[in-house]
Write an enzyme that holds these catalytic residues in place. Structure first.
Site, PDB file in Angstrom:
ATOM      1  N   LYS A 108       6.718  -4.330  -4.505  1.00  0.00           N
ATOM      2  CA  LYS A 108       7.501  -4.293  -5.753  1.00  0.00           C
ATOM      3  C   LYS A 108       8.980  -4.474  -5.429  1.00  0.00           C
ATOM      4  O   LYS A 108       9.417  -4.250  -4.291  1.00  0.00           O
ATOM      5  CB  LYS A 108       7.316  -2.971  -6.501  1.00  0.00           C
ATOM      6  N   ASP A 140       6.004   6.702  -5.932  1.00  0.00           N
ATOM      7  CA  ASP A 140       5.746   5.310  -6.308  1.00  0.00           C
ATOM      8  C   ASP A 140       4.255   4.955  -6.334  1.00  0.00           C
ATOM      9  O   ASP A 140       3.891   3.849  -6.746  1.00  0.00           O
ATOM     10  CB  ASP A 140       6.418   4.344  -5.312  1.00  0.00           C
TER      11      ASP A 140
HETATM   12  P1  ATP Z   1       9.642   2.893  -1.145  1.00  0.00           P
HETATM   13  O1  ATP Z   1      10.118   1.555  -1.604  1.00  0.00           O
HETATM   14  O2  ATP Z   1       8.452   3.431  -1.939  1.00  0.00           O
HETATM   15  O3  ATP Z   1      10.750   3.890  -0.943  1.00  0.00           O
HETATM   16  P2  ATP Z   1       9.528   1.899   1.507  1.00  0.00           P
HETATM   17  O4  ATP Z   1       9.089   0.489   1.383  1.00  0.00           O
HETATM   18  O5  ATP Z   1      10.998   2.123   1.639  1.00  0.00           O
HETATM   19  O6  ATP Z   1       8.970   2.721   0.284  1.00  0.00           O
HETATM   20  P3  ATP Z   1       7.370   2.378   3.354  1.00  0.00           P
HETATM   21  O7  ATP Z   1       7.204   1.018   3.939  1.00  0.00           O
HETATM   22  O8  ATP Z   1       6.378   2.823   2.364  1.00  0.00           O
HETATM   23  O9  ATP Z   1       8.829   2.573   2.761  1.00  0.00           O
HETATM   24  O10 ATP Z   1       7.406   3.359   4.629  1.00  0.00           O
HETATM   25  C1  ATP Z   1       8.076   4.581   4.668  1.00  0.00           C
HETATM   26  C2  ATP Z   1       7.621   5.386   5.886  1.00  0.00           C
HETATM   27  O11 ATP Z   1       6.257   5.766   5.729  1.00  0.00           O
HETATM   28  C3  ATP Z   1       7.721   4.639   7.192  1.00  0.00           C
HETATM   29  O12 ATP Z   1       8.570   5.375   8.035  1.00  0.00           O
HETATM   30  C4  ATP Z   1       6.304   4.609   7.774  1.00  0.00           C
HETATM   31  O13 ATP Z   1       6.235   4.928   9.134  1.00  0.00           O
HETATM   32  C5  ATP Z   1       5.520   5.632   6.964  1.00  0.00           C
HETATM   33  N1  ATP Z   1       4.162   5.153   6.610  1.00  0.00           N
HETATM   34  C6  ATP Z   1       3.039   5.870   6.539  1.00  0.00           C
HETATM   35  N2  ATP Z   1       1.995   5.143   6.138  1.00  0.00           N
HETATM   36  C7  ATP Z   1       2.439   3.892   5.944  1.00  0.00           C
HETATM   37  C8  ATP Z   1       1.833   2.670   5.530  1.00  0.00           C
HETATM   38  N3  ATP Z   1       0.525   2.586   5.235  1.00  0.00           N
HETATM   39  N4  ATP Z   1       2.613   1.595   5.422  1.00  0.00           N
HETATM   40  C9  ATP Z   1       3.958   1.678   5.678  1.00  0.00           C
HETATM   41  N5  ATP Z   1       4.567   2.796   6.089  1.00  0.00           N
HETATM   42  C10 ATP Z   1       3.837   3.910   6.229  1.00  0.00           C
END
Ligand code: ATP
Length: 296
Positions: free
Chosen positions: A10, A137
């Protein structure tokens, strides 16, 4: 029996931080738009009774209990009383800790895949409750469609949006923790937020030209101040032809809205300028399902 499900990403077209709550989290108002690409692939297969295994092909994502998919599967097992017998393999295509919601989307995909596999024991409402317990989210990704997110982002209302929008994404290759972005957002003065009502009205029959001046992210100024490369990429998107360049969510991925038909050419200019080490993607947002768009 193996099954495979796409977990989409997203962007936040609009993100205002309204207040810090006593529990340390923040109330926000955000417009989520799901994307066609990038998407992770979640493969679910059968393991021995009592076994739950979660692996990914990305070094920055933990295998096992640290993975949000593990927590999603455990929550599903607890809520249904089913013993796990699940092997979950994640092909990570969404940049990690990048503001694109990848972990949340993976978790939602696991809830949906397990529910499907076991004959839909949980209603959408029960799945929503599990999702909210996993992260703000996650609920959005149970039915990814343009939506306004309030509260922590989990109080969702569908936002009619009848056409996809072309966007180009760029990610500088380092993570930003959402907690850092929220904690530091007050360090730099914020421009006034555009009217949320105006954003929602413009989305109904969207043109990138009308929407671009209404895009907003209250987390962005502090991120641009601390990470000059992100600021350079925001400017780079506009210089390559986008109508705006913004951080998505807590960053550091940036997105730009493109004039119709320009996405691939803009991405090519970005690669020419910054090199193909830079992660980029020309994609489109997903429009609302037809039943969510009422005729005027
Ligand atoms: P948001 O936009 O919802 O804030 P994001 O894209 O910034 O999320 P994610 O990629 O979801 O962040 O990852 C955040 C943290 O979660 C990372 O430090 C990662 O190590 C951990 N994590 C745990 N499970 C997962 C997964 N399936 N995919 C990605 N990261 C994961």
């Amino acid at each position: 029996m193996d099954s495979s499900i796409r977990a989409v990403a997203k962007i936040n077209l609009y993100l205002d931080v309204l207040r810090r709550r006593p529990d340390g989290y923040h109330d926000i108002a955000t417009v989520f738009l799901p994307l066609e690409d990038p998407a992770d692939e979640i493969r679910l297969s059968t393991a021995a009774p009592g076994v739950l295994r979660v692996t990914s092909d990305h070094a920055g994502v933990p295998d096992g209990p640290g993975n949000l998919c593990w927590r999603a599967a455990e929550a599903f097992a607890r809520d249904t009383g089913l013993a796990p017998s699940w092997e979950i393999a994640i092909r990570k295509r969404i940049p990690v800790a990048a503001g694109l919601g990848g972990g949340s989307s993976d978790a939602a995909a696991v809830l949906l895949a397990l529910n499907r596999r076991h004959g839909e024991p949980l209603s959408l409402e029960r799945l929503r409750r599990l999702a909210v317990g996993l992260g703000a989210d996650v609920a959005f990704f149970l039915a990814p469609s343009p939506a306004l997110g309030e509260g922590l982002g989990e109080v969702l209302r569908a936002v009619p949006c009848r056409r996809p929008l072309e966007v180009v994404l760029a990610n500088p290759g380092f993570p930003i923790a959402a907690a850092w972005a929220y904690a530091n957002r007050g360090r730099v003065a914020l421009p006034p937020a555009p009217s949320l009502e105006a954003v929602l009205a413009a989305l109904a029959d969207p043109s990138p030209e009308a929407l671009a001046p209404l895009t907003y992210n209250a987390l962005e100024p502090a991120i641009l101040d601390k990470f000059p490369l992100v600021a350079m990429l925001c400017r780079g998107l506009v210089e390559a032809g986008c109508l705006c360049g913004h951080v998505s969510g807590s960053g550091p991925t940036v997105y730009g809205l493109c004039p119709a038909g320009q996405g691939d050419a803009i991405r090519a200019r970005l690669v020419e300028r910054f090199g193909d080490d830079l992660w980029t993607c020309a994609t489109r947002t997903l429009a609302s399902r037809p039943e969510a768009v009422t005729e005027p």
